[in-house]
Design a protein around this motif. Sequence first.
Motif, mmCIF file in Angstrom:
data_model
loop_
_atom_site.group_PDB
_atom_site.id
_atom_site.type_symbol
_atom_site.label_atom_id
_atom_site.label_comp_id
_atom_site.label_asym_id
_atom_site.label_seq_id
_atom_site.Cartn_x
_atom_site.Cartn_y
_atom_site.Cartn_z
ATOM 1 N N ALA A 1 -5.257 1.516 5.665
ATOM 2 C CA ALA A 1 -4.563 0.488 4.897
ATOM 3 C C ALA A 1 -5.552 -0.475 4.246
ATOM 4 O O ALA A 1 -5.350 -0.903 3.105
ATOM 5 C CB ALA A 1 -3.598 -0.291 5.790
ATOM 6 N N VAL B 1 -4.759 3.888 11.157
ATOM 7 C CA VAL B 1 -3.858 3.493 10.068
ATOM 8 C C VAL B 1 -4.293 2.163 9.473
ATOM 9 O O VAL B 1 -4.208 1.954 8.261
ATOM 10 C CB VAL B 1 -2.401 3.444 10.573
ATOM 11 N N PHE C 1 -3.503 4.387 1.481
ATOM 12 C CA PHE C 1 -2.053 4.520 1.629
ATOM 13 C C PHE C 1 -1.357 3.636 0.610
ATOM 14 O O PHE C 1 -1.862 2.582 0.241
ATOM 15 C CB PHE C 1 -1.590 4.059 3.009
ATOM 16 N N ALA D 1 -4.257 5.070 17.019
ATOM 17 C CA ALA D 1 -3.463 5.250 15.805
ATOM 18 C C ALA D 1 -3.410 3.959 15.001
ATOM 19 O O ALA D 1 -3.476 3.979 13.762
ATOM 20 C CB ALA D 1 -2.057 5.717 16.156
ATOM 21 N N LEU E 1 1.370 -2.280 10.682
ATOM 22 C CA LEU E 1 2.497 -1.853 9.852
ATOM 23 C C LEU E 1 2.972 -2.928 8.889
ATOM 24 O O LEU E 1 3.643 -2.609 7.916
ATOM 25 C CB LEU E 1 3.653 -1.387 10.742
#
Length: 90
Positions: A60, A56, A65, A52, A6
């Motif tokens: 990325a 992701v 994204f 996940a 993240l």
Amino acid sequence: GALFVLTGTLAGYGIGLGAIGAVLSVLGLIATRRRHVAGKTDALFGIALGLAAVVVGVLAMTGLFDWPSTDGDWVQRFREWLDSQFVDRF
């Protein structure tokens, strides 16, 4: 691994940590087959979170994204956005 992904800039490390977490969660799920061993839900949650993070993170790294991406300092951008939102309130 999910928190690393993240951030965007640490997505590569997050992919590795997510994969390791998913593998360890599968081993934990196997360990819950024995009688009177709890933690099946935790192991399933770990598998889902690890996979996940990998998915992701890969998205990325490939740039599919807008966020998270590996091209900037998102913490500084978030701080600047917060400052612009609350400049007249404090």
